[in-house]
Design a protein around this motif. Structure first.
Motif, PDB file in Angstrom:
ATOM      1  N   ASP A   1       1.732   2.942  -2.863  1.00 34.80           N
ATOM      2  CA  ASP A   1       0.598   3.414  -4.057  1.00 34.80           C
ATOM      3  C   ASP A   1       0.815   5.515  -3.569  1.00 34.80           C
ATOM      4  OD1 ASP A   1       0.224   1.617  -5.296  1.00 34.80           O
ATOM      5  OD2 ASP A   1      -1.645   1.325  -4.070  1.00 34.80           O
ATOM      6  N   TRP A   2       1.832   5.367  -2.355  1.00 27.75           N
ATOM      7  CA  TRP A   2       1.795   6.902  -1.721  1.00 27.75           C
ATOM      8  C   TRP A   2       2.868   7.558  -1.810  1.00 27.75           C
ATOM      9  CZ3 TRP A   2      -2.625   8.974   0.128  1.00 27.75           C
ATOM     10  CH2 TRP A   2      -3.564   7.748   0.346  1.00 27.75           C
TER      11      TRP A   2
ATOM     12  N   TYR B   1       0.710  -1.130   0.085  1.00 29.68           N
ATOM     13  CA  TYR B   1       0.111   0.520   0.246  1.00 29.68           C
ATOM     14  C   TYR B   1       0.937   1.259  -0.214  1.00 29.68           C
ATOM     15  CZ  TYR B   1      -4.069   3.136   1.755  1.00 29.68           C
ATOM     16  OH  TYR B   1      -4.764   4.185   1.191  1.00 29.68           O
ATOM     17  N   ASP B   2       1.729   1.413   0.494  1.00 29.31           N
ATOM     18  CA  ASP B   2       3.215   2.011   1.071  1.00 29.31           C
ATOM     19  C   ASP B   2       3.462   2.609  -0.562  1.00 29.31           C
ATOM     20  OD1 ASP B   2       2.821   2.414   3.027  1.00 29.31           O
ATOM     21  OD2 ASP B   2       4.056   1.768   4.451  1.00 29.31           O
TER      22      ASP B   2
ATOM     23  N   ASP C   1      -1.342  10.452  -3.648  1.00 24.95           N
ATOM     24  CA  ASP C   1      -1.028   9.227  -4.199  1.00 24.95           C
ATOM     25  C   ASP C   1      -1.663   8.923  -5.671  1.00 24.95           C
ATOM     26  OD1 ASP C   1      -3.455  10.946  -4.859  1.00 24.95           O
ATOM     27  OD2 ASP C   1      -5.380   9.406  -4.041  1.00 24.95           O
ATOM     28  N   ASP C   2      -0.790   8.113  -6.695  1.00 26.49           N
ATOM     29  CA  ASP C   2      -1.284   8.403  -7.427  1.00 26.49           C
ATOM     30  C   ASP C   2      -2.147   8.998  -8.172  1.00 26.49           C
ATOM     31  OD1 ASP C   2       0.798   6.498  -7.832  1.00 26.49           O
ATOM     32  OD2 ASP C   2      -0.768   4.249  -7.856  1.00 26.49           O
ATOM     33  N   LYS C   3      -3.414   9.369  -8.374  1.00 25.22           N
ATOM     34  CA  LYS C   3      -4.046  10.322  -8.296  1.00 25.22           C
ATOM     35  C   LYS C   3      -3.779  11.722  -8.801  1.00 25.22           C
ATOM     36  CE  LYS C   3      -9.019  11.372  -8.471  1.00 25.22           C
ATOM     37  NZ  LYS C   3      -9.981  11.574  -8.170  1.00 25.22           N
TER      38      LYS C   3
END
Length: 137
Positions: free
Chosen positions: A89-90, A86-87, A105-107
């Motif tokens: 993606d940040w 999860y890390d 985040d990716d967005k």
């Protein structure tokens, strides 16, 4: 030699002495004492058997508890591994205005524009050289 075996030996010695358990006070006393020792010996053997059975049950319970601990702690390890994924993606960047560290985040990275929640300044991200750097606008 067990306690019961020792008491049986003692009883055999008393019988070998031909003690008069009917008329002699000492004979009656020794006979009663041997009877009590037989009962004590049997009780002790029962306690030892029960103790051994309880010990075996405790071993089984300990093994079961160990299995439960493995399941519980393995789940925690799996969650930690998920957190590591999860890390990925940040990302952390620093606001060029107030120098406050920001986690995006990716967005937000794909959008290219970030607004700092601290100073409300907007800035673009420079993705050159595979590093994330903030460019003021």
């Amino acid at each position: 030699m067990t306690i019961s075996e020792k008491v049986a030996y003692l009883k055999g010695l008393a019988e070998g002495l031909n003690l008069d358990t009917e008329k002699s006070k000492e004979g009656k006393l020794i006979s009663v004492m041997i009877g009590i020792l037989e009962e004590i010996g049997l009780s002790i053997e029962d306690l030892e058997e029960n103790t051994q059975a309880l010990g075996e049950e405790i071993d089984v319970l300990s093994d079961d508890l160990s299995d439960v601990e493995d399941v519980v702690f393995d789940e925690d390890e799996d969650e930690d591994e998920d957190d590591e994924d999860y890390d990925d993606d940040w990302f952390e960047v620093e606001c060029p205005t107030c120098e406050e560290p920001l986690v995006i985040d990716d967005k937000a990275l794909a959008d290219g524009m970030i607004q700092c929640p601290n100073c409300h300044d907007k800035f673009a991200l420079d993705l050159s050289d595979d590093t994330v750097e903030a460019d003021e606008e």
